[in-house]
Design a protein around this motif. Structure first.
Motif, PDB file in Angstrom:
ATOM      1  N   ALA A  62     -22.629 -89.174 -39.512  1.00 42.60           N
ATOM      2  CA  ALA A  62     -22.457 -88.032 -38.604  1.00 42.60           C
ATOM      3  C   ALA A  62     -23.535 -88.026 -37.519  1.00 42.60           C
ATOM      4  CB  ALA A  62     -22.483 -86.725 -39.395  1.00 42.60           C
ATOM      5  N   ALA A  90      -9.767 -81.678 -41.053  1.00 45.14           N
ATOM      6  CA  ALA A  90     -10.118 -82.789 -40.165  1.00 45.14           C
ATOM      7  C   ALA A  90     -10.358 -84.061 -40.973  1.00 45.14           C
ATOM      8  CB  ALA A  90     -11.340 -82.434 -39.332  1.00 45.14           C
ATOM      9  N   ASN A 111     -16.051 -91.299 -36.720  1.00 43.97           N
ATOM     10  CA  ASN A 111     -15.461 -90.115 -37.359  1.00 43.97           C
ATOM     11  C   ASN A 111     -14.432 -90.505 -38.412  1.00 43.97           C
ATOM     12  OD1 ASN A 111     -16.646 -87.613 -36.605  1.00 43.97           O
ATOM     13  ND2 ASN A 111     -15.845 -87.882 -34.536  1.00 43.97           N
ATOM     14  N   LEU A 115     -18.777 -85.296 -31.140  1.00 46.07           N
ATOM     15  CA  LEU A 115     -18.717 -84.200 -32.101  1.00 46.07           C
ATOM     16  C   LEU A 115     -18.166 -84.747 -33.400  1.00 46.07           C
ATOM     17  CD1 LEU A 115     -17.229 -81.442 -29.764  1.00 46.07           C
ATOM     18  CD2 LEU A 115     -19.630 -81.783 -30.409  1.00 46.07           C
ATOM     19  N   THR A 116     -18.673 -84.228 -34.507  1.00 40.82           N
ATOM     20  CA  THR A 116     -18.241 -84.706 -35.815  1.00 40.82           C
ATOM     21  C   THR A 116     -17.089 -83.875 -36.361  1.00 40.82           C
ATOM     22  OG1 THR A 116     -19.820 -83.289 -36.949  1.00 40.82           O
ATOM     23  CG2 THR A 116     -20.562 -85.512 -36.373  1.00 40.82           C
ATOM     24  N   LEU A 117     -16.589 -84.316 -37.489  1.00 38.06           N
ATOM     25  CA  LEU A 117     -15.541 -83.588 -38.197  1.00 38.06           C
ATOM     26  C   LEU A 117     -16.083 -82.226 -38.633  1.00 38.06           C
ATOM     27  CD1 LEU A 117     -14.446 -86.557 -40.458  1.00 38.06           C
ATOM     28  CD2 LEU A 117     -13.441 -85.864 -38.286  1.00 38.06           C
ATOM     29  N   THR A 118     -15.233 -81.227 -38.638  1.00 45.26           N
ATOM     30  CA  THR A 118     -15.701 -79.861 -38.897  1.00 45.26           C
ATOM     31  C   THR A 118     -15.039 -79.185 -40.089  1.00 45.26           C
ATOM     32  OG1 THR A 118     -14.065 -79.030 -37.341  1.00 45.26           O
ATOM     33  CG2 THR A 118     -16.272 -79.465 -36.472  1.00 45.26           C
ATOM     34  N   SER A 119     -14.088 -79.855 -40.739  1.00 46.32           N
ATOM     35  CA  SER A 119     -13.365 -79.163 -41.807  1.00 46.32           C
ATOM     36  C   SER A 119     -12.701 -80.151 -42.757  1.00 46.32           C
ATOM     37  CB  SER A 119     -12.288 -78.256 -41.199  1.00 46.32           C
ATOM     38  OG  SER A 119     -11.278 -79.047 -40.584  1.00 46.32           O
ATOM     39  N   ARG A 126     -23.290 -87.994 -33.340  1.00 49.57           N
ATOM     40  CA  ARG A 126     -24.001 -87.066 -32.454  1.00 49.57           C
ATOM     41  C   ARG A 126     -24.921 -87.807 -31.483  1.00 49.57           C
ATOM     42  NH1 ARG A 126     -22.510 -83.213 -30.782  1.00 49.57           N
ATOM     43  NH2 ARG A 126     -24.379 -81.931 -30.882  1.00 49.57           N
ATOM     44  N   THR A 184     -22.887 -89.859 -45.478  1.00 47.43           N
ATOM     45  CA  THR A 184     -22.152 -88.971 -44.570  1.00 47.43           C
ATOM     46  C   THR A 184     -23.059 -88.417 -43.477  1.00 47.43           C
ATOM     47  OG1 THR A 184     -22.422 -87.035 -46.016  1.00 47.43           O
ATOM     48  CG2 THR A 184     -20.403 -88.354 -46.292  1.00 47.43           C
ATOM     49  N   ASP A 185     -24.260 -88.028 -43.826  1.00 47.81           N
ATOM     50  CA  ASP A 185     -25.168 -87.477 -42.825  1.00 47.81           C
ATOM     51  C   ASP A 185     -25.602 -88.548 -41.830  1.00 47.81           C
ATOM     52  OD1 ASP A 185     -26.567 -85.086 -41.914  1.00 47.81           O
ATOM     53  OD2 ASP A 185     -28.399 -86.169 -42.440  1.00 47.81           O
TER      54      ASP A 185
END
Length: 152
Positions: free
Chosen positions: A63, A79, A16, A72-76, A67, A59-60
């Protein structure tokens, strides 16, 4: 929590952090693409755009490693900001040489972070992340090489 759970949690945390760094470096590189000026405009405009695209593509992948490891990945944006070691650069009139230097330094930070992720992945027994980190590192090393050649 047992040793395996601790190793997995450390890997998720490191991934993350790496994800945050990639998002932050993507935005900085893209901003430099938009704002570069001077005699090398075309070459730098294209170089920065290509590097931004490469960074965003990871990034994908990063991420998904989070998973696949049960995290859980960063959401904002908040973050990302809280986790990234890549400093913002809000000067839209930065000299092109300074842009090149910042991007090279930031990519070096990514390389160090990816080497840490590789070691943590190895300790956690995650061969897929361990191997992928080599490819990610190679991409960042190439970006540093290209950027460094511009100011040599």
């Amino acid at each position: 929590m047992n040793h395996e759970d601790n190793s997995r949690a450390a890997l998720i945390d490191a991934l993350n952090g790496l994800l945050a760094d990639h998002f932050a470096l993507y935005l900085k590189t893209k901003s430099f693409h938009w704002h570069v000026t001077g005699p090398q405009f075309r070459d730098l405009h294209l170089l920065f755009d290509g590097q931004a695209t490469e960074i965003l593509a990871l990034t994908d992948v990063i991420a998904e490693r989070v998973r696949k490891n049960g995290g859980l990945t960063l959401t904002s944006i908040g973050a990302i900001t809280a986790r990234s070691q890549i400093a913002d650069q809000d000067n839209a009139r930065l000299d092109p040489r300074a842009m090149i230097g910042e991007l090279a330094d930031d990519n070096r930070k990514l390389i160090a972070a990816m080497r840490d992720v590789k070691a943590i992945a190895n300790a956690a027994g995650d061969n897929a992340t361990d191997g992928a980190a080599d490819d990610w590192t190679d991409q960042a090393e190439q970006r540093v090489w290209f950027l460094s050649a511009l100011v040599a």
